[in-house]
Design a protein around this motif. Structure first.
Motif, PDB file in Angstrom:
ATOM      1  N   THR A 381       0.788  -1.328  -0.294  1.00  0.00           N
ATOM      2  CA  THR A 381      -0.066  -0.057   0.393  1.00  0.00           C
ATOM      3  C   THR A 381       1.051   1.214   0.302  1.00  0.00           C
ATOM      4  OG1 THR A 381      -0.311  -0.232   2.675  1.00  0.00           O
ATOM      5  CG2 THR A 381      -1.972  -1.131   1.093  1.00  0.00           C
ATOM      6  N   ASN A 382       1.820   1.421   0.256  1.00  0.00           N
ATOM      7  CA  ASN A 382       2.841   2.476   0.448  1.00  0.00           C
ATOM      8  C   ASN A 382       2.995   2.680  -1.572  1.00  0.00           C
ATOM      9  OD1 ASN A 382       3.285   2.683   2.913  1.00  0.00           O
ATOM     10  ND2 ASN A 382       5.057   1.832   3.420  1.00  0.00           N
ATOM     11  N   ASN A 383       3.251   1.675  -1.761  1.00  0.00           N
ATOM     12  CA  ASN A 383       3.592   1.649  -2.891  1.00  0.00           C
ATOM     13  C   ASN A 383       2.239   2.410  -4.532  1.00  0.00           C
ATOM     14  OD1 ASN A 383       6.940   2.304  -3.925  1.00  0.00           O
ATOM     15  ND2 ASN A 383       6.857   0.400  -2.849  1.00  0.00           N
ATOM     16  N   TYR A 384       1.625   1.611  -3.431  1.00  0.00           N
ATOM     17  CA  TYR A 384       0.627   2.161  -5.061  1.00  0.00           C
ATOM     18  C   TYR A 384      -0.733   3.282  -3.820  1.00  0.00           C
ATOM     19  CZ  TYR A 384       1.121  -2.008  -7.227  1.00  0.00           C
ATOM     20  OH  TYR A 384       1.675  -2.672  -8.137  1.00  0.00           O
ATOM     21  N   PRO A 385      -1.451   3.454  -3.522  1.00  0.00           N
ATOM     22  CA  PRO A 385      -2.718   4.047  -2.134  1.00  0.00           C
ATOM     23  C   PRO A 385      -1.327   5.611  -1.451  1.00  0.00           C
ATOM     24  CG  PRO A 385      -2.737   2.895  -1.144  1.00  0.00           C
ATOM     25  CD  PRO A 385      -1.646   1.640  -2.352  1.00  0.00           C
ATOM     26  N   LYS A 386      -0.614   4.935  -0.737  1.00  0.00           N
ATOM     27  CA  LYS A 386       0.215   6.457  -0.265  1.00  0.00           C
ATOM     28  C   LYS A 386       0.583   7.151  -1.632  1.00  0.00           C
ATOM     29  CE  LYS A 386       2.913   7.048   3.656  1.00  0.00           C
ATOM     30  NZ  LYS A 386       3.420   6.637   5.304  1.00  0.00           N
ATOM     31  N   ALA A 387       1.405   5.918  -2.045  1.00  0.00           N
ATOM     32  CA  ALA A 387       2.503   7.048  -3.343  1.00  0.00           C
ATOM     33  C   ALA A 387       1.537   8.013  -4.189  1.00  0.00           C
ATOM     34  CB  ALA A 387       3.179   6.132  -3.786  1.00  0.00           C
ATOM     35  N   SER A 388       0.190   7.207  -4.618  1.00  0.00           N
ATOM     36  CA  SER A 388      -1.027   8.060  -5.122  1.00  0.00           C
ATOM     37  C   SER A 388      -1.486   9.470  -4.194  1.00  0.00           C
ATOM     38  CB  SER A 388      -1.967   6.963  -5.425  1.00  0.00           C
ATOM     39  OG  SER A 388      -3.058   7.780  -5.867  1.00  0.00           O
ATOM     40  N   TRP A 389      -1.573   9.054  -2.843  1.00  0.00           N
ATOM     41  CA  TRP A 389      -1.764  10.500  -1.901  1.00  0.00           C
ATOM     42  C   TRP A 389      -0.307  11.564  -1.968  1.00  0.00           C
ATOM     43  CZ3 TRP A 389      -5.776  12.473   0.502  1.00  0.00           C
ATOM     44  CH2 TRP A 389      -6.880  12.198   0.359  1.00  0.00           C
ATOM     45  N   ALA A 390       0.358  10.834  -2.307  1.00  0.00           N
ATOM     46  CA  ALA A 390       1.371  11.642  -2.172  1.00  0.00           C
ATOM     47  C   ALA A 390       1.673  12.665  -3.415  1.00  0.00           C
ATOM     48  CB  ALA A 390       2.777  11.582  -1.831  1.00  0.00           C
ATOM     49  N   LEU A 391       1.264  11.866  -4.226  1.00  0.00           N
ATOM     50  CA  LEU A 391       1.016  12.741  -5.141  1.00  0.00           C
ATOM     51  C   LEU A 391       0.238  13.869  -5.615  1.00  0.00           C
ATOM     52  CD1 LEU A 391       2.255  10.476  -8.189  1.00  0.00           C
ATOM     53  CD2 LEU A 391       3.044  12.361  -7.513  1.00  0.00           C
ATOM     54  N   HIS A 392      -0.788  13.279  -4.604  1.00  0.00           N
ATOM     55  CA  HIS A 392      -3.158  14.365  -5.123  1.00  0.00           C
ATOM     56  C   HIS A 392      -2.151  15.171  -3.626  1.00  0.00           C
ATOM     57  CE1 HIS A 392      -6.910  15.215  -4.526  1.00  0.00           C
ATOM     58  NE2 HIS A 392      -6.996  15.388  -2.434  1.00  0.00           N
ATOM     59  N   SER A 393      -1.814  15.007  -2.681  1.00  0.00           N
ATOM     60  CA  SER A 393      -1.528  16.278  -1.528  1.00  0.00           C
ATOM     61  C   SER A 393      -0.059  17.389  -2.434  1.00  0.00           C
ATOM     62  CB  SER A 393      -0.550  15.591  -0.736  1.00  0.00           C
ATOM     63  OG  SER A 393      -1.401  14.916   0.159  1.00  0.00           O
ATOM     64  N   LEU A 394       0.219  16.415  -3.239  1.00  0.00           N
ATOM     65  CA  LEU A 394       1.296  17.976  -3.920  1.00  0.00           C
ATOM     66  C   LEU A 394       1.093  18.485  -4.782  1.00  0.00           C
ATOM     67  CD1 LEU A 394       4.455  18.406  -4.896  1.00  0.00           C
ATOM     68  CD2 LEU A 394       4.116  16.726  -6.350  1.00  0.00           C
ATOM     69  N   ARG A 395      -0.234  17.950  -5.466  1.00  0.00           N
ATOM     70  CA  ARG A 395      -0.960  18.344  -6.705  1.00  0.00           C
ATOM     71  C   ARG A 395      -2.045  20.216  -5.460  1.00  0.00           C
ATOM     72  NH1 ARG A 395      -6.239  16.436  -7.882  1.00  0.00           N
ATOM     73  NH2 ARG A 395      -6.830  18.500  -8.805  1.00  0.00           N
ATOM     74  N   GLY A 396      -2.368  19.608  -4.953  1.00  0.00           N
ATOM     75  CA  GLY A 396      -3.550  20.245  -3.892  1.00  0.00           C
ATOM     76  C   GLY A 396      -2.447  21.275  -2.910  1.00  0.00           C
ATOM     77  N   LEU A 397      -0.817  21.551  -2.367  1.00  0.00           N
ATOM     78  CA  LEU A 397       0.247  22.062  -1.723  1.00  0.00           C
ATOM     79  C   LEU A 397       0.239  22.720  -3.553  1.00  0.00           C
ATOM     80  CD1 LEU A 397       2.275  22.634   0.156  1.00  0.00           C
ATOM     81  CD2 LEU A 397       3.717  20.955  -0.910  1.00  0.00           C
ATOM     82  N   ILE A 398       1.173  22.767  -4.697  1.00  0.00           N
ATOM     83  CA  ILE A 398       0.908  23.616  -5.850  1.00  0.00           C
ATOM     84  C   ILE A 398      -0.103  24.472  -6.541  1.00  0.00           C
ATOM     85  CG2 ILE A 398       3.742  22.551  -5.437  1.00  0.00           C
ATOM     86  CD1 ILE A 398       2.811  21.511  -7.889  1.00  0.00           C
ATOM     87  N   GLY A 399      -1.208  23.830  -6.302  1.00  0.00           N
ATOM     88  CA  GLY A 399      -1.884  24.223  -7.685  1.00  0.00           C
ATOM     89  C   GLY A 399      -2.086  22.862  -8.774  1.00  0.00           C
ATOM     90  N   ASP A 400      -3.637  23.079  -9.780  1.00  0.00           N
ATOM     91  CA  ASP A 400      -3.770  22.219 -10.694  1.00  0.00           C
ATOM     92  C   ASP A 400      -2.713  22.542 -11.878  1.00  0.00           C
ATOM     93  OD1 ASP A 400      -5.361  20.475  -9.768  1.00  0.00           O
ATOM     94  OD2 ASP A 400      -7.055  21.962 -10.136  1.00  0.00           O
ATOM     95  N   SER A 401      -2.461  24.382 -12.568  1.00  0.00           N
ATOM     96  CA  SER A 401      -1.302  24.807 -13.016  1.00  0.00           C
ATOM     97  C   SER A 401      -0.189  24.073 -13.223  1.00  0.00           C
ATOM     98  CB  SER A 401      -1.493  25.978 -13.462  1.00  0.00           C
ATOM     99  OG  SER A 401      -3.180  26.102 -13.804  1.00  0.00           O
ATOM    100  N   ALA A 402       0.782  24.565 -11.769  1.00  0.00           N
ATOM    101  CA  ALA A 402       2.284  23.889 -11.895  1.00  0.00           C
ATOM    102  C   ALA A 402       2.424  22.454 -11.571  1.00  0.00           C
ATOM    103  CB  ALA A 402       2.498  24.412 -10.426  1.00  0.00           C
ATOM    104  N   PHE A 403       1.177  22.060 -10.451  1.00  0.00           N
ATOM    105  CA  PHE A 403       1.039  20.209 -11.293  1.00  0.00           C
ATOM    106  C   PHE A 403       1.135  19.575 -12.142  1.00  0.00           C
ATOM    107  CE2 PHE A 403      -0.275  15.940 -10.898  1.00  0.00           C
ATOM    108  CZ  PHE A 403       0.766  15.624  -9.558  1.00  0.00           C
ATOM    109  N   GLN A 404       0.806  20.406 -12.917  1.00  0.00           N
ATOM    110  CA  GLN A 404       0.447  19.271 -14.221  1.00  0.00           C
ATOM    111  C   GLN A 404       1.479  20.384 -15.965  1.00  0.00           C
ATOM    112  OE1 GLN A 404      -2.996  20.655 -17.007  1.00  0.00           O
ATOM    113  NE2 GLN A 404      -2.466  19.006 -18.810  1.00  0.00           N
ATOM    114  N   ALA A 405       2.137  21.081 -15.195  1.00  0.00           N
ATOM    115  CA  ALA A 405       3.488  21.317 -16.251  1.00  0.00           C
ATOM    116  C   ALA A 405       4.315  20.191 -15.206  1.00  0.00           C
ATOM    117  CB  ALA A 405       3.755  23.051 -15.764  1.00  0.00           C
ATOM    118  N   GLY A 406       4.449  20.183 -13.965  1.00  0.00           N
ATOM    119  CA  GLY A 406       5.347  19.765 -13.901  1.00  0.00           C
ATOM    120  C   GLY A 406       5.490  17.997 -14.320  1.00  0.00           C
TER     121      GLY A 406
END
Length: 532
Positions: A381-406
């Motif tokens: 679960t660390n490499n699947y759902p927890k890692a998915s949440w790491a990306l989701h929180s990153l998107r929330g932190l920096i915003g949609d535009s910066a996330f997609q650009a990155g």
């Protein structure tokens, strides 16, 4: 930015280690593999010619299951007769040791001819109808159970495949079919070309009685992607129903969000893999029983399709960084749900993933678990759902535009190559315009997740909220910048950090309700209580 990048390279998530597989001593450039499949039994004949870019004068030490007999080894075409044992050696654990007289920067071509009974990696069996099926199933490092190579994800190379099989069998493989030659005794030789570099686990073949159902190409202004659903004959009638009915839309969505599809085609193949699905480049293999019993889900199809970008085109440079493959595929499968079925379905998906993390014993370990030695154990679960949440929180932190650009910059930079977590962190820091080292250190190297106990009281026109982190001390504390608190329908964003954060807000009346993280950006558990 230079100092920031230097710090990223020294961060804990920049580490590269190897649990129990041979790290490449030299760089493979191209594999040319011929496999002769038997009409009966499990005895195969293989000839592998590899072009290498040498990194040193050290010999090659290639892995191969010890059950195989190595008949001949050639270097740069020399040694047409069987080589003396002094010119190469068999490794005790299986495989072959090949010395050479060249230096770093030179190229070397090796040819290894071998034969033996396939017992792993290449699965030969009969299906429920008694028909013969042969499918490769390589992940994580089972390619060397039937191919002599460096079986490590960083050993990416282009591949040419030649597969000889009985005439009544259809052959599928990584790459694009070039031609089919008719041979004596009713046999056929199938030729495939995979131009882009792929990891060893993606070098697959399959031979069975199969039916192909084409899917119209999509995203042609970016790169036309012909797709096909390849099934056992009795299942072909439902090939474009159920989990495959929107594969064209999936590829189009991922192509527009991430970048053009990395390969010339994509087939979805009913097979005998031990996994629900296996993301082999250009030829995804799905569990045949799950397909036949209608248990294969669209989420699995979306997950394996997303892997064509992340895992296949951009591959983790080390097993411990598997989240760069599985976490990405999990999150982009969720983003597909958001695109196709709306925000409510997406939120349900993320909640389900959160529940998996909370219930899992793996949460006691970090995502980047450098102590792990069991490669199959990394499928947690660390490499699947927890890692998915790491990306989701990153998107929330920096915003949609910066996330997609990155994401687009990361894909473009490392396509057909490999990356470590520090590489991704550097790209996302640049896209966000801020140093995100703290975030990736927290998300990847700390176990667990935040458990918040939020208390509040209202006194003398002031609302006082206290956010305490109550998770086990071994998990550490977390920074939660911009944590949302929904107070009677209005969101207040606060920066929570450390074991306790106190927030004071002028307010005439006591609130009727306080909800933590109402938009669901953070992987956390929270309780809210009014105190005197």
């Amino acid at each position: 930015m230079i100092l920031s990048l230097l710090f990223l390279l020294q961060a804990p998530f920049a580490a590269r280690t190897d649990p129990d597989s041979i790290l490449p001593q030299h760089t493979p450039l191209h594999h040319d593999l011929t496999i002769v499949l038997p009409d009966t039994g499990r005895h195969i004949l293989g000839v592998l010619t590899t072009t290498w870019l040498l990194r040193s004068d050290k010999p090659l030490e290639l892995e191969l299951d010890s059950i195989y007999r190595i008949v001949r080894v050639l270097t740069d075409g020399k040694g047409e007769r069987r080589l003396a044992r002094a010119e190469y050696a068999l490794l005790q654990s299986g495989g072959v040791y090949i010395p050479h007289a060249k230096a770093a920067g030179d190229t070397l071509r090796t040819t290894i001819r071998y034969h033996g009974d396939a017992r792993n990696g290449l699965i030969i069996r009969t299906d429920s109808a008694g028909r013969r099926t042969i499918f490769a199933d390589n992940w994580p490092d089972r390619a060397h159970d039937w191919i002599p190579l460096y079986d490590h994800p960083s050993a990416k190379a282009s591949v040419t495949l030649h597969v000889e099989a009985a005439g009544e069998l259809q052959v599928v493989a990584t790459g694009v079919l070039q031609k089919i030659d008719s041979l004596p005794r009713g046999r056929r030789l199938w030729h495939f070309e995979q131009a882009e570099k792929i990891p060893p686990y993606g070098i697959v073949i399959g031979a069975a009685r199969l039916a192909m159902t084409p899917v119209p190409p999509v995203a042609c202004e970016l790169r036309c992607v012909p797709q096909a659903i390849v099934t056992f004959p009795e299942d072909s009638a439902t090939a474009v129903d159920g989990p495959f009915r929107r594969v064209g839309d999936m590829v189009e969505f991922f192509s527009r969000y991430i970048g053009p599809f990395p390969y010339a085609r994509l087939s979805h193949v009913q097979s005998t893999t031990m996994f629900g699905g296996m993301e082999n480049p250009t030829a995804i293999f799905y569990d045949g029983a799950a397909y036949a019993n209608r248990r294969l889900s669209e989420a699995t199809v979306a997950h394996e399709t997303a892997h064509q970008w992340f895992g296949d085109a951009v591959t983790q440079a080390d097993w411990h960084h598997l989240w760069l493959s599985e976490g990405f595929a999990t999150y982009f499968s969720a983003l597909w749900v958001r695109h196709a079925d709306g925000d409510s379905a997406f939120r349900r998906t993320m909640r389900d993933d959160l529940e998996q993390v909370v219930k899992s014993a793996a949460t006691e370990r970090p995502i980047l678990d450098m102590a792990a030695t069991d490669l199959m154990g990394l499928l947690n679960t660390n490499n699947y759902p927890k890692a998915s949440w790491a990306l989701h929180s990153l998107r929330g932190l920096i915003g949609d535009s910066a996330f997609q650009a990155g994401i687009r910059a990361y894909y473009q930079t490392y396509r057909d190559s490999t990356a470590l977590s520090s590489d991704f962190a550097a790209v996302m820091s640049a896209a966000a315009g801020q140093d995100l080292t703290w975030y990736f250190t927290q998300a990847l190297t700390q176990p667990g997740y935040p458990r918040l106990a939020v208390t509040w009281k209202h006194t003398r026109g002031m609302l006082i909220l206290t956010v305490r982190q109550t998770q086990p001390a071994a998990w550490g504390t977390y920074r939660l910048p911009g944590l949302g608190l929904l107070i009677d329908g209005s969101v207040v964003n606060v920066d929570a950090a450390g074991s306790e954060t106190v927030i004071r807000l002028p307010r005439k009346q006591a609130p009727r309700s306080v909800v933590v993280d109402p938009d669901g950006w953070w992987l956390l558990q929270a309780t809210v209580e009014r105190v005197p």
